[in-house]
Write a protein that holds these residues in place. Sequence first.
Motif, PDB file in Angstrom:
ATOM      1  N   SER A   1      -0.111 -30.092  -4.339  1.00 27.43           N
ATOM      2  CA  SER A   1      -0.597 -28.729  -4.535  1.00 27.43           C
ATOM      3  C   SER A   1       0.108 -28.076  -5.711  1.00 27.43           C
ATOM      4  O   SER A   1      -0.436 -27.170  -6.354  1.00 27.43           O
ATOM      5  N   LEU A   2       1.300 -28.542  -6.017  1.00 31.15           N
ATOM      6  CA  LEU A   2       2.041 -28.076  -7.185  1.00 31.15           C
ATOM      7  C   LEU A   2       1.235 -28.258  -8.471  1.00 31.15           C
ATOM      8  O   LEU A   2       1.398 -27.515  -9.437  1.00 31.15           O
TER       9      LEU A   2
ATOM     10  N   ARG B   1       7.469 -28.645   1.094  1.00 27.73           N
ATOM     11  CA  ARG B   1       8.882 -28.427   0.772  1.00 27.73           C
ATOM     12  C   ARG B   1       9.120 -28.542  -0.727  1.00 27.73           C
ATOM     13  O   ARG B   1       9.851 -27.747  -1.311  1.00 27.73           O
ATOM     14  N   LEU B   2       8.494 -29.537  -1.334  1.00 29.66           N
ATOM     15  CA  LEU B   2       8.600 -29.680  -2.778  1.00 29.66           C
ATOM     16  C   LEU B   2       8.020 -28.461  -3.486  1.00 29.66           C
ATOM     17  O   LEU B   2       8.610 -27.934  -4.436  1.00 29.66           O
ATOM     18  N   SER B   3       6.877 -27.995  -3.031  1.00 29.68           N
ATOM     19  CA  SER B   3       6.252 -26.831  -3.654  1.00 29.68           C
ATOM     20  C   SER B   3       7.154 -25.613  -3.559  1.00 29.68           C
ATOM     21  O   SER B   3       7.297 -24.841  -4.518  1.00 29.68           O
ATOM     22  N   ALA B   4       7.794 -25.424  -2.404  1.00 28.26           N
ATOM     23  CA  ALA B   4       8.692 -24.277  -2.245  1.00 28.26           C
ATOM     24  C   ALA B   4       9.896 -24.398  -3.160  1.00 28.26           C
ATOM     25  O   ALA B   4      10.303 -23.414  -3.813  1.00 28.26           O
ATOM     26  N   ARG B   5      10.470 -25.580  -3.248  1.00 26.56           N
ATOM     27  CA  ARG B   5      11.642 -25.758  -4.106  1.00 26.56           C
ATOM     28  C   ARG B   5      11.278 -25.699  -5.586  1.00 26.56           C
ATOM     29  O   ARG B   5      12.102 -25.334  -6.422  1.00 26.56           O
ATOM     30  N   ALA B   6      10.052 -26.056  -5.921  1.00 23.24           N
ATOM     31  CA  ALA B   6       9.631 -26.033  -7.326  1.00 23.24           C
ATOM     32  C   ALA B   6       9.604 -24.616  -7.889  1.00 23.24           C
ATOM     33  O   ALA B   6       9.580 -24.433  -9.107  1.00 23.24           O
ATOM     34  N   ALA B   7       9.617 -23.624  -7.013  1.00 22.72           N
ATOM     35  CA  ALA B   7       9.668 -22.234  -7.480  1.00 22.72           C
ATOM     36  C   ALA B   7      10.961 -21.945  -8.232  1.00 22.72           C
ATOM     37  O   ALA B   7      11.039 -20.959  -8.981  1.00 22.72           O
ATOM     38  N   LYS B   8      11.965 -22.813  -8.063  1.00 21.48           N
ATOM     39  CA  LYS B   8      13.235 -22.656  -8.768  1.00 21.48           C
ATOM     40  C   LYS B   8      13.470 -23.797  -9.757  1.00 21.48           C
ATOM     41  O   LYS B   8      14.609 -24.023 -10.177  1.00 21.48           O
ATOM     42  N   ALA B   9      12.410 -24.474 -10.153  1.00 19.89           N
ATOM     43  CA  ALA B   9      12.541 -25.668 -10.991  1.00 19.89           C
ATOM     44  C   ALA B   9      11.751 -25.530 -12.282  1.00 19.89           C
ATOM     45  O   ALA B   9      10.943 -24.616 -12.454  1.00 19.89           O
TER      46      ALA B   9
ATOM     47  N   GLN C   1      25.140 -26.462  -6.874  1.00 15.16           N
ATOM     48  CA  GLN C   1      25.536 -25.609  -8.000  1.00 15.16           C
ATOM     49  C   GLN C   1      25.982 -26.396  -9.228  1.00 15.16           C
ATOM     50  O   GLN C   1      26.191 -25.810 -10.291  1.00 15.16           O
ATOM     51  N   ASP C   2      26.136 -27.711  -9.103  1.00 21.08           N
ATOM     52  CA  ASP C   2      26.592 -28.489 -10.258  1.00 21.08           C
ATOM     53  C   ASP C   2      25.875 -29.832 -10.358  1.00 21.08           C
ATOM     54  O   ASP C   2      26.433 -30.804 -10.862  1.00 21.08           O
ATOM     55  N   THR C   3      24.628 -29.894  -9.880  1.00 21.71           N
ATOM     56  CA  THR C   3      23.873 -31.150  -9.916  1.00 21.71           C
ATOM     57  C   THR C   3      22.502 -30.928 -10.534  1.00 21.71           C
ATOM     58  O   THR C   3      21.790 -29.988 -10.175  1.00 21.71           O
ATOM     59  N   ILE C   4      22.165 -31.797 -11.469  1.00 24.00           N
ATOM     60  CA  ILE C   4      20.815 -31.840 -12.040  1.00 24.00           C
ATOM     61  C   ILE C   4      20.002 -32.815 -11.192  1.00 24.00           C
ATOM     62  O   ILE C   4      20.414 -33.959 -10.979  1.00 24.00           O
ATOM     63  N   VAL C   5      18.859 -32.365 -10.711  1.00 22.84           N
ATOM     64  CA  VAL C   5      17.981 -33.214  -9.898  1.00 22.84           C
ATOM     65  C   VAL C   5      16.649 -33.377 -10.621  1.00 22.84           C
ATOM     66  O   VAL C   5      16.060 -32.391 -11.088  1.00 22.84           O
ATOM     67  N   VAL C   6      16.191 -34.613 -10.714  1.00 23.65           N
ATOM     68  CA  VAL C   6      14.888 -34.910 -11.306  1.00 23.65           C
ATOM     69  C   VAL C   6      14.058 -35.659 -10.277  1.00 23.65           C
ATOM     70  O   VAL C   6      14.495 -36.682  -9.740  1.00 23.65           O
ATOM     71  N   LEU C   7      12.873 -35.156  -9.988  1.00 27.20           N
ATOM     72  CA  LEU C   7      11.928 -35.857  -9.123  1.00 27.20           C
ATOM     73  C   LEU C   7      10.731 -36.285  -9.962  1.00 27.20           C
ATOM     74  O   LEU C   7      10.183 -35.471 -10.715  1.00 27.20           O
ATOM     75  N   LEU C   8      10.332 -37.552  -9.814  1.00 24.52           N
ATOM     76  CA  LEU C   8       9.246 -38.073 -10.643  1.00 24.52           C
ATOM     77  C   LEU C   8       8.517 -39.194  -9.935  1.00 24.52           C
ATOM     78  O   LEU C   8       8.999 -39.772  -8.961  1.00 24.52           O
ATOM     79  N   GLY C   9       7.316 -39.494 -10.419  1.00 17.88           N
ATOM     80  CA  GLY C   9       6.574 -40.669  -9.995  1.00 17.88           C
ATOM     81  C   GLY C   9       6.616 -41.709 -11.091  1.00 17.88           C
ATOM     82  O   GLY C   9       6.840 -41.395 -12.268  1.00 17.88           O
TER      83      GLY C   9
END
Length: 390
Positions: free
Chosen positions: A44-45, A55-63, A288-296
């Motif tokens: 849906s993102l 959950r991903l869509s909700a967190r993507a609001a800060k990504a 607070q000190d981690t870069i997270v990348v989610l991908l296909g």
Amino acid sequence: MSRLHWVLSCLMFLAPAVSAAGQPAGRYNVVIIGVDGLRADHLSLYGYSRQTAPRLSARAAKAVVFDRAIAQASWTLPSFASLFSSRYPEEHNANSVIVPMSRKERLLTRILHERGWRTAGFVGGFFLDPVWGLSYDFDLYRGVGQGNFRFFSETAAQASDWIRSHQDERFFVFVHGNDLHPPFDLTHQGEKMRHAFDADYAGRVDSLLVDYMFVNNLNSRFLKRPPPRRPDSKGRALNDDYIADIDAVRSSPQDIAHIVAHYDGRILEADAAIEQIFATLQETGHDQDTIVVLLGDHGLEWGEKGLLGTGWHLTQYQTILHVPLVLWHPALAPRRVTQVVQLVDVAPTLLEMLGLAATESFHGRSFAGLAAGKPARGQRYAFSTSSLTE
């Protein structure tokens, strides 16, 4: 202040922080979450009608969300090889079912390992098993072997445990799950997953094993290629009844739609399991000190062009190459990026964000500026190949 002291002060300000070993002490940890077989347009993102990943869509609001991320290959091994090497498949040559990646390739993992990051990988797919060469320079790498598959319910849990046990160190974690990828054993995967988006279905699909043999032969029938009537690795012969099932599914929009609904249900399950990674980062204070990348790494064909699932996806359609790419950075504001980016761009981007130089072998182009909201410099392009040598 004397002129000498002034010069020394400027040099100290400009120089990067260093560890006791004399290496740059990057501020951030890094986590890459690789969701095997995840199409962008089934989130849906990215405009999908079903809420497959709430959950991903909700967190993507800060990504930072990249709307046009392109994979460099149409199947797992060369795609992830391009991600870690920042090189195209014809350059790293990990595009064969018999030849692994060369130890000479300088991967993102090696660069971070040499600079002091603790490195760990938890993977769930056969083509990410250590035998294929992507495990180089990980302090810990848990694969599968023998054609088995693991879901995020297992790999994300292992990654979370490892992060907790290394929370006082600088770390790089790669966590991968094969949740969305055939084989789909619809006879054993439970009502919750199987009917999450198609509860009223009553048909033949729920009694089938939708595996490589099934989809490859279904695609062969569509392409008017006679399916090979020989036993598969489990001794199952392509008898007349089996061929009749394939033809019946191929000609039934309801059956195809139910397989797609099953795929969407698997996304929902993966979304719930991946959440524990974010929860662990928050629990340990590393959000607070981690870069997270989610991908296909690639998509799957779900009836488009008459094709189904995977046969190493030797196509270049958007259904295969358009993948999700979402980045969380503690210092970056959320935004959508519409410019084209590629998976080969991820490694140089992360190195730039860590204050490290990319190696000369990298052919990707950092999108750190785009992620920070800076104007694009010149036109960006994406290149992909579909090849398989046996």
